[in-house]
Scaffold this motif. Sequence first.
Motif, short mmCIF file in Angstrom:
data_model
loop_
_atom_site.label_atom_id
_atom_site.label_comp_id
_atom_site.label_asym_id
_atom_site.label_seq_id
_atom_site.Cartn_x
_atom_site.Cartn_y
_atom_site.Cartn_z
N LYS A 1 -2.13 69.36 -31.23
CA LYS A 1 -1.70 69.65 -29.87
C LYS A 1 -2.40 70.90 -29.37
O LYS A 1 -2.51 71.89 -30.10
CB LYS A 1 -0.18 69.85 -29.82
N HIS A 2 -2.89 70.85 -28.13
CA HIS A 2 -3.60 71.99 -27.55
C HIS A 2 -3.32 72.06 -26.06
O HIS A 2 -2.45 71.33 -25.55
CB HIS A 2 -5.10 71.90 -27.85
N GLU A 3 -4.04 72.93 -25.35
CA GLU A 3 -3.74 73.20 -23.94
C GLU A 3 -3.86 71.97 -23.05
O GLU A 3 -3.18 71.87 -22.02
CB GLU A 3 -4.67 74.30 -23.41
N LEU A 4 -4.72 71.03 -23.39
CA LEU A 4 -4.96 69.88 -22.52
C LEU A 4 -4.47 68.56 -23.10
O LEU A 4 -4.87 67.49 -22.63
CB LEU A 4 -6.45 69.78 -22.17
N GLY A 5 -3.63 68.64 -24.12
CA GLY A 5 -3.09 67.40 -24.68
C GLY A 5 -3.07 67.40 -26.19
O GLY A 5 -2.87 68.42 -26.84
N ILE B 1 -14.36 73.27 -30.30
CA ILE B 1 -13.26 74.13 -29.87
C ILE B 1 -13.70 74.82 -28.59
O ILE B 1 -14.68 75.57 -28.57
CB ILE B 1 -12.89 75.16 -30.94
N ALA B 2 -12.97 74.56 -27.50
CA ALA B 2 -13.36 75.02 -26.17
C ALA B 2 -12.26 75.88 -25.54
O ALA B 2 -11.11 75.89 -26.00
CB ALA B 2 -13.67 73.82 -25.27
N ALA C 1 -12.95 71.65 -16.99
CA ALA C 1 -13.63 70.62 -16.20
C ALA C 1 -14.55 69.74 -17.05
O ALA C 1 -14.82 68.59 -16.70
CB ALA C 1 -14.44 71.27 -15.07
N ALA C 2 -15.02 70.28 -18.17
CA ALA C 2 -15.95 69.54 -19.04
C ALA C 2 -15.24 68.87 -20.21
O ALA C 2 -15.89 68.28 -21.07
CB ALA C 2 -17.03 70.47 -19.56
N TYR C 3 -13.91 68.95 -20.24
CA TYR C 3 -13.16 68.46 -21.40
C TYR C 3 -13.43 66.99 -21.70
O TYR C 3 -13.69 66.62 -22.85
CB TYR C 3 -11.66 68.70 -21.18
N SER D 1 -15.19 65.60 -25.02
CA SER D 1 -14.43 64.69 -25.88
C SER D 1 -15.20 63.42 -26.19
O SER D 1 -14.94 62.76 -27.20
CB SER D 1 -13.09 64.35 -25.22
N GLN D 2 -16.13 63.05 -25.31
CA GLN D 2 -16.98 61.90 -25.59
C GLN D 2 -18.00 62.20 -26.67
O GLN D 2 -18.49 61.30 -27.36
CB GLN D 2 -17.69 61.45 -24.31
N ILE D 3 -18.33 63.48 -26.82
CA ILE D 3 -19.28 63.89 -27.86
C ILE D 3 -18.58 63.98 -29.21
O ILE D 3 -19.10 63.50 -30.23
CB ILE D 3 -19.91 65.25 -27.50
N ALA D 4 -17.39 64.60 -29.23
CA ALA D 4 -16.64 64.79 -30.48
C ALA D 4 -15.20 65.14 -30.15
O ALA D 4 -14.90 65.56 -29.02
CB ALA D 4 -17.28 65.91 -31.31
N PRO D 5 -14.28 64.99 -31.10
CA PRO D 5 -12.91 65.44 -30.87
C PRO D 5 -12.90 66.90 -30.42
O PRO D 5 -13.54 67.75 -31.05
CB PRO D 5 -12.24 65.28 -32.24
N THR D 6 -12.23 67.19 -29.32
CA THR D 6 -12.26 68.52 -28.72
C THR D 6 -10.84 69.05 -28.54
O THR D 6 -9.98 68.36 -28.01
CB THR D 6 -12.96 68.48 -27.35
N ILE D 7 -10.63 70.28 -28.99
CA ILE D 7 -9.37 70.96 -28.71
C ILE D 7 -9.66 72.14 -27.79
O ILE D 7 -10.71 72.77 -27.88
CB ILE D 7 -8.63 71.42 -29.98
N VAL D 8 -8.72 72.43 -26.90
CA VAL D 8 -8.90 73.46 -25.88
C VAL D 8 -7.78 74.49 -26.01
O VAL D 8 -6.60 74.14 -25.98
CB VAL D 8 -8.90 72.84 -24.47
N LEU D 9 -8.16 75.75 -26.12
CA LEU D 9 -7.19 76.85 -26.24
C LEU D 9 -7.46 77.88 -25.14
O LEU D 9 -8.56 77.95 -24.61
CB LEU D 9 -7.29 77.49 -27.62
#
Length: 310
Positions: A28-32, A108-109, A116-118, A122-130
């Motif tokens: 779980k992170h800032e955007l889901g 990790i973003a 805006a680029a999330y 995420s299409q490139i790799a699993p991304t978590i945003v903090l």
Amino acid sequence: MICRRFFLSFAASLLALNPLSALAADIKHELGTTTVPDMPQRVVVLEFSFVDALAALGVVPVGIADDNKRENIIPAYATIFGENWKSVGTRKTPSLEVIASLQPDLIIADKTRHEAAYDTLSQIAPTIVLDSLGGDYHAAVDQMSVIGAALGQPGEAAQRVAEHKEKMAGYAQEISKVSEGVSAQFGVANAKGLWLHSPVSYNGSLLKMFGFSSTMTPSEGEVYETNYVPTTLEQLSVVNPDILILGKYVDPAFTDGWAGETLYEGLAAVKNDNVFYVTAHNWSRLRGLLAAELTAQDLLEIISETSAKK
């Protein structure tokens, strides 16, 4: 029985083909919530606080948004990483092409810079945003548990945080001998202006934790919605801290031109020779466990000089 045996055999074959999928974790992170493979091996980090987190855990990223300056990766990080990473450009606009070429299994973003680029990330790799840029010191410490879980090292992250808190408590004990009843303010200057870090910023909350007070208060009805406040000499004279800590991105900086002006010379910190200069990059851009420990070491030197003047 045959059907059950077939099912078990089929499931086992899937695990053999993609063992990481069975060990994936939902983070779980800032955007889901993002499903991240266990123990990702190719991590790209897009903010310096995430660089700090990986260094604290001894994990070497394959890509770092270093603002196109490898020297931004300070020795405390570089000694852990070596040269085994590639720049992916600036933190504000990292190169998606370079990131994709590194074939990451985790990105990790930062919420402020990269929301805006999330979807694209995420299409490139699993991304978590903090929330690094907008978070305070305590948020940076809390984020270690999320990053540790995403890296498949929750226990190691918890242990490192415990060690950090113990170390910081020792620093706070020493610093509080001087900080009680003393106001301190940090700001950064470039060629065009001065930006004070507000009480809700990373450094503002860190100074508060060490026992310093803040005279930087919002006007009536105003709330500090930004951590970094552009400040004139007149506004600084109202803040008028006992200790002024400045980081200069250029030399000479905008604030150097204030020398000799009545308002500047009237500042309590100036009159008492309590203006101190620190490395702007380290104090302003870096956030995390290692960065906070380095800041504490700088503060110990500052209070040592302050005490010697009394």
